[in-house]
Design a protein around this motif. Structure first.
Motif, mmCIF file in Angstrom:
data_model
loop_
_atom_site.group_PDB
_atom_site.id
_atom_site.type_symbol
_atom_site.label_atom_id
_atom_site.label_comp_id
_atom_site.label_asym_id
_atom_site.label_seq_id
_atom_site.Cartn_x
_atom_site.Cartn_y
_atom_site.Cartn_z
ATOM 1 N N ARG A 232 75.185 44.277 68.960
ATOM 2 C CA ARG A 232 76.207 43.591 68.160
ATOM 3 C C ARG A 232 76.943 44.574 67.268
ATOM 4 N NH1 ARG A 232 75.825 38.961 65.100
ATOM 5 N NH2 ARG A 232 75.255 37.930 67.054
ATOM 6 N N GLN A 233 76.183 45.402 66.553
ATOM 7 C CA GLN A 233 76.792 46.346 65.626
ATOM 8 C C GLN A 233 77.581 47.432 66.359
ATOM 9 O OE1 GLN A 233 73.428 45.370 65.219
ATOM 10 N NE2 GLN A 233 74.127 43.852 63.731
ATOM 11 N N ARG B 98 79.141 46.936 69.193
ATOM 12 C CA ARG B 98 80.386 46.256 69.566
ATOM 13 C C ARG B 98 81.340 46.193 68.369
ATOM 14 N NH1 ARG B 98 76.278 42.971 72.306
ATOM 15 N NH2 ARG B 98 76.636 43.030 74.568
ATOM 16 N N GLU B 99 80.800 45.925 67.190
ATOM 17 C CA GLU B 99 81.628 45.885 65.987
ATOM 18 C C GLU B 99 82.330 47.211 65.767
ATOM 19 O OE1 GLU B 99 79.860 44.595 62.360
ATOM 20 O OE2 GLU B 99 79.038 42.758 63.216
ATOM 21 N N GLN C 64 86.305 47.931 65.641
ATOM 22 C CA GLN C 64 86.937 48.602 64.506
ATOM 23 C C GLN C 64 87.709 49.841 64.956
ATOM 24 O OE1 GLN C 64 83.343 49.151 62.066
ATOM 25 N NE2 GLN C 64 84.310 47.946 60.475
ATOM 26 N N ILE D 156 89.679 42.074 69.612
ATOM 27 C CA ILE D 156 88.393 41.422 69.901
ATOM 28 C C ILE D 156 88.388 40.882 71.323
ATOM 29 C CG2 ILE D 156 86.875 39.498 69.294
ATOM 30 C CD1 ILE D 156 87.796 39.889 66.371
ATOM 31 N N GLU E 242 78.543 37.060 71.142
ATOM 32 C CA GLU E 242 78.623 38.271 70.327
ATOM 33 C C GLU E 242 80.016 38.422 69.715
ATOM 34 O OE1 GLU E 242 75.622 41.243 70.381
ATOM 35 O OE2 GLU E 242 75.558 39.200 69.612
ATOM 36 N N TYR E 243 81.044 38.205 70.531
ATOM 37 C CA TYR E 243 82.409 38.400 70.025
ATOM 38 C C TYR E 243 82.872 37.246 69.139
ATOM 39 C CZ TYR E 243 82.643 42.629 72.709
ATOM 40 O OH TYR E 243 82.392 43.900 73.172
ATOM 41 N N GLU F 111 80.832 35.956 66.938
ATOM 42 C CA GLU F 111 80.260 36.379 65.664
ATOM 43 C C GLU F 111 81.057 37.535 65.054
ATOM 44 O OE1 GLU F 111 77.837 34.797 63.993
ATOM 45 O OE2 GLU F 111 78.018 33.353 65.629
ATOM 46 N N ILE F 112 81.543 38.436 65.896
ATOM 47 C CA ILE F 112 82.368 39.539 65.394
ATOM 48 C C ILE F 112 83.665 39.003 64.798
ATOM 49 C CG2 ILE F 112 83.738 41.540 66.131
ATOM 50 C CD1 ILE F 112 81.446 42.166 68.119
#
Length: 301
Positions: free
Chosen positions: A5-6, A8-9, A13, A248, A270-271, A273-274
């Motif tokens: 998850r992180q 992907r974040e 970014q 995203i 996941e996306y 949540e992002i």
């Protein structure tokens, strides 16, 4: 370690920053991993804040002992906080000590205004006072207390967030990641095991390869992904979709196309949540709808 998850974040970014300020891919990749390294700095900085609270409490006790006119509390101070087993383990952790020694800017000054004010808020609070009154000692109680203290006075402290954002701009976006790492660190500590290793940023070469491939493929597929997005917009022009929503969605579409062994529902969730972290209030609903439609069109499981 950073979870997928992180990672992907960080890719989201990085792609977003590229479309605001295009640079060569090797520079972009380097910037992404530099950003990941800065999360580790923030993680250590937050752990050091907890340790500094303990040191400040010890300082207060010493000041009381040296008063000319002493109260009973000065003569026999309550040392339950400074004897907290979790704080001691964090204080003695060799990796934290070594990294802080190499990066002295991550050590807190005991006269720092934010540190002092936070300490005063903590000691005036009911949870702290109830904890100090309790005569029983257990590792589990110490762990629970520090976990709640961190959540209340650091993770949910807007003043702390602003302070970090002023110190390092990227930290403001990544504080939720560092907070999660600190909470896991507190939760993973064991009474009968020495605290030696902290959380790593990148678990292994597989995670590093994943992040680079996702970043490169998202940039390479941008125009194609815009077409896929436009085909699935209803009563809406592509130009009206915000850049962050496009980033995203494009990153998610890229992962759906290039990582077939990850279930589509996992990727979509996941996306979503992002989007809750980086986009507008209703973006997660919009992104869920587009990605769900895309997977149904492709019969993507």
């Amino acid at each position: 370690m950073l979870g997928r998850r992180q990672i992907r974040e960080k890719v989201v970014q990085t792609v977003y920053s590229y479309y605001q300020n295009p640079v060569k891919f090797d520079v972009l990749e380097k910037n992404m991993f530099t950003g990941i390294e800065k999360i580790y700095d923030l993680y250590i900085y937050e752990l050091n804040f907890l340790v500094a609270l303990k040191e400040l409490a010890e300082n207060q006790i010493e000041i009381g002992k040296n008063k000319y006119i002493k109260t009973d509390a000065d003569i026999n101070p309550n040392q339950k906080f400074i004897n907290n087993k979790v704080l001691i383990k964090l204080e003695e952790n060799p990796e934290r000590l070594f990294f802080t020694g190499q990066h002295k800017q991550l050590k807190w000054d005991l006269h720092d205004d934010l540190l002092v004010k936070t300490f005063q808020r903590i000691t005036a609070g009911k949870r702290y006072q109830d904890f100090m009154k309790e005569e029983s000692y257990s590792f589990e109680e110490d762990q629970k207390f520090i976990g709640k203290l961190f959540l209340r006075y650091i993770a949910e402290n807007d003043d702390f967030h602003d302070y970090l954002g002023d110190k390092e701009l990227s930290w403001y976006d990544d504080i939720h990641i560092a907070n999660s790492m600190v909470q896991k660190t507190i939760g993973f500590l064991k009474e009968d095991e020495e605290s030696r290793t902290l959380i790593k940023m990148i678990k292994d070469d597989e995670d590093k390869t994943f992040s680079i491939k996702l970043l490169r493929n998202t940039l390479d597929s941008w125009e194609n992904n815009e077409k896929k997005l436009e085909e699935r917009l209803e009563n809406w022009d592509l130009e009206r979709v915000s850049l962050m929503d496009k980033v995203i969605l494009s990153t998610a579409l890229t992962e759906l196309d290039n990582f077939p062994f990850t279930p589509s529902r996992v990727i979509i969730n996941e996306y979503i949540e992002i989007a809750k972290v980086f986009a507008t209030d209703r973006s997660n609903i919009f992104i869920n709808g587009i990605l769900d439609k895309y997977c149904k069109d492709l019969n993507r499981i």
